[in-house]
Design a protein around this motif. Structure first.
Motif, PDB file in Angstrom:
ATOM      1  N   UNK A   1      72.099 -41.374   0.710  1.00 31.30           N
ATOM      2  CA  UNK A   1      72.145 -42.682  -0.072  1.00 31.30           C
ATOM      3  C   UNK A   1      72.740 -42.682  -1.228  1.00 31.30           C
ATOM      4  N   UNK A   2      73.134 -41.426  -1.880  1.00 29.88           N
ATOM      5  CA  UNK A   2      73.675 -41.598  -3.261  1.00 29.88           C
ATOM      6  C   UNK A   2      75.093 -41.770  -3.078  1.00 29.88           C
TER       7      UNK A   2
ATOM      8  N   UNK B   1      74.924 -48.563   6.378  1.00 28.67           N
ATOM      9  CA  UNK B   1      73.219 -48.739   6.423  1.00 28.67           C
ATOM     10  C   UNK B   1      73.045 -47.421   6.010  1.00 28.67           C
ATOM     11  N   UNK B   2      71.765 -46.968   6.078  1.00 24.23           N
ATOM     12  CA  UNK B   2      71.092 -45.771   5.595  1.00 24.23           C
ATOM     13  C   UNK B   2      72.090 -44.409   6.142  1.00 24.23           C
ATOM     14  N   UNK B   3      72.575 -44.625   7.357  1.00 21.98           N
ATOM     15  CA  UNK B   3      73.226 -43.505   8.050  1.00 21.98           C
ATOM     16  C   UNK B   3      74.533 -43.904   8.834  1.00 21.98           C
TER      17      UNK B   3
ATOM     18  N   UNK C   1      79.349 -42.258  11.496  1.00 18.96           N
ATOM     19  CA  UNK C   1      77.946 -41.859  11.239  1.00 18.96           C
ATOM     20  C   UNK C   1      78.046 -41.148   9.764  1.00 18.96           C
ATOM     21  N   UNK C   2      77.342 -41.071   8.976  1.00 14.98           N
ATOM     22  CA  UNK C   2      77.150 -40.335   7.688  1.00 14.98           C
ATOM     23  C   UNK C   2      76.946 -39.003   8.179  1.00 14.98           C
ATOM     24  N   UNK C   3      77.767 -37.852   7.741  1.00 15.44           N
ATOM     25  CA  UNK C   3      77.542 -36.513   7.846  1.00 15.44           C
ATOM     26  C   UNK C   3      76.656 -35.851   6.992  1.00 15.44           C
TER      27      UNK C   3
END
Length: 317
Positions: free
Chosen positions: A13-14, A246-248, A299-301
């Protein structure tokens, strides 16, 4: 995997600000001609290894937990000022055009069914690895998750343009997805690595090169997208700055990225000396990449994606 999502994804989340290196992405897209096709899946289809050729596909397997350093590209100095970059983003960010044919877009290809004789329905891109044989895409392109298993009737055609296959068709030897995608179609794990066979006894990255895999790079980075609409014979390209959905999940606004562009790489930190960048996302994840053509997701890697990549390398990639 033996690692809970909470532990494997801690510290996310940074936000990372877009740097001047992002200007090199604009240079990579410069000279594109206008005219994009009207995510992202289309159709019914859900350095040193000596990988053997052949199209036999191994079952999808869960990766083992692994650590290791984050893989990122070190940008070269750029003559672009921050003001020039911001003006370019303001004037052209989010606009979609036909992708220029060059060494960068040559590493992006269409995923076909029926051994290249059917329609292309998704997009993939070559990433660097020990065995030089890995292509990155979205999991929903190649594995039905809770609704079905892997789709083994696929080939990868890099640099495809209007029926031309400049580098031929590359067989897929194995498909690597997270077990949690298999079990529940978790959109935060909508990532897959394809381990390819060889063509003329050469692995794909030895012919085309590959981009680096980047994990834990934060949000708010300028990226370039290149993908293959199912209704077009040429790839399209766009650049813009990502935001946090979102978070991910990451989000980007790029106009007219329709069915077929799922799996399109999100390329950042382009190095004009090596002609490589860092892939930090793919169209996929939330709504399987988006339910409108103008907004895409990834998706966040994070370390889960790194563990999946390491499993693909262990499979011979």
């Amino acid at each position: 995997m033996g690692v809970t999502r909470q532990n494997a994804r801690a510290g996310r989340g940074r936000t990372a600000a877009a740097g001047t290196a992002a200007a090199l992405l604009l240079a990579a897209l410069a000279g594109c001609t206008s005219g994009a096709g009207a995510q992202h899946v289309a159709g019914s289809a859900p350095a040193d290894s000596g990988a053997a050729s052949g199209a036999a596909s191994a079952p999808a397997t869960a990766p083992s937990p692994s650590g290791g350093a984050v893989v990122t590209a070190v940008p070269t100095p750029s003559p672009w000022t921050q003001e020039r970059l911001q003006k370019a983003l303001s004037d052209h960010g989010g606009n979609t055009r036909t992708a220029k044919s060059n060494v960068v877009t040559a590493r992006v290809g269409a995923i076909f069914s029926q051994s290249g004789k059917g329609d292309h329905f998704c997009t993939g891109s070559v990433v660097q690895s020990k065995g030089q044989s890995i292509v990155l895409t979205a999991a929903h392109c190649v594995d039905g998750g809770r609704n079905g298993g892997p789709n083994t009737d696929i080939v990868f055609v890099p640099g495809y343009r209007n029926g031309s296959e400049p580098q031929g068709q590359w067989p897929v030897r194995s498909i690597v997805v997270d077990q949690r995608w298999e079990d529940s179609s978790d959109p935060d794990l909508d990532v897959a690595f394809l381990v390819l066979g060889t063509v003329q006894n050469k692995p794909i990255a030895s012919v085309l090169g590959g981009n680096k895999l980047g994990v834990n790079l934060g949000f708010g980075r300028t990226v370039a997208l290149t993908g293959y609409p199912s209704n077009a014979g040429e790839p399209i390209a766009c650049f813009n700055t990502t935001t946090q959905q979102s978070t991910y999940q990451m989000k980007i606004e790029c106009k007219s990225f329709p069915g077929g562009t799922s799996g399109s790489p999100w390329l950042t930190s382009f190095d004009k000396q090596t002609r490589t960048g860092t892939v930090m996302g793919v169209i996929g994840g939330y709504q399987e990449g988006g339910d409108t053509e103008d907004v895409s997701y990834s998706p966040y890697f994070d370390n889960d994606v790194l563990a999946l990549y390491n499993r693909a390398v262990a499979e011979g990639g």
